[in-house]
Enzyme design. Sequence first.
Site, short mmCIF file in Angstrom:
data_model
loop_
_atom_site.label_atom_id
_atom_site.label_comp_id
_atom_site.label_asym_id
_atom_site.label_seq_id
_atom_site.Cartn_x
_atom_site.Cartn_y
_atom_site.Cartn_z
CG LEU A 71 -1.97 -1.05 1.37
CD1 LEU A 71 -2.64 -0.97 2.74
CD2 LEU A 71 -3.01 -0.91 0.27
CG ASP A 72 -0.11 5.08 -1.84
OD1 ASP A 72 -0.27 5.79 -0.84
OD2 ASP A 72 -0.97 4.99 -2.74
CB ALA A 73 3.72 6.47 2.16
#
Length: 264
Positions: A114-116
């Site tokens: 999951l992106d930040a």
Amino acid sequence: MSSDTNPEAASDGVRLQKLMAAAGVASRRVSEDLIAAGRVEVNGEVVTELGRRVLETDRVAVDGRAIQLDTSRRYLMLNKPVGIVSSLQDDRGRPDLQRFVERFDERLFNVGRLDAQTSGLLILTNDGELAHVLAHPSFGVMKTYIAKVEGRVSPQTIGMLTRGIELEDGPIAADKARIIGQAGASETMVEVTLHSGRNRIVRRMLEEVGHPVIDLVRRQFGPLHLGSLGQGEIRDLSKDELGALLTISRDAKGAPATPTDSED
């Protein structure tokens, strides 16, 4: 080699009911009852004899639901907070997943990313075979996201998402999408379900149709639901959750060459 093709290996294994009990399926006595009732399969074959010996690598299922005999395997669900990168050791020194897994003895890794700036459900495990199946879009494991987006989304826009749109790296369509409510006069809550593992795909899709994402949460990964797990909390999967994941993994036929490692 598994015990169904190597009788000598089977004779050196452990009694099925003992391994089932050690794996937390049921007590040894109840496991014996399950076997006698024909509810247990070993490598696709119904087993009814109580003396059957198996190895930890044999594939065992109860009532069609896979179980894990190898007690060295671990499966965790994390509700990843915003601001954490999906890496166990970030080479740029950003906050990473290490803080959530350092208390566990196993060497764990995350399944996909999951992106930040995206929060929500992330699986961590030391089971590479299962991780491969779950992370690769060719196996069709669905992921569901809740997005708060700019603007008022119309049913026509939802139709565009499900019919398919063109992005710079090729066409993409949501498997399902729906409006779940308004978040004020100029914001909308949208649910998007898809099996793609392309980088930041949900954000890019919604921006392409004119509704940039304000907040994004992954609520579901295959049969797993985030439920009431709080941000930053981590827990072991339940027996039912693990069984559902293992069943997906064991039902998968063939293996794609390389799993994707980036998602939205």
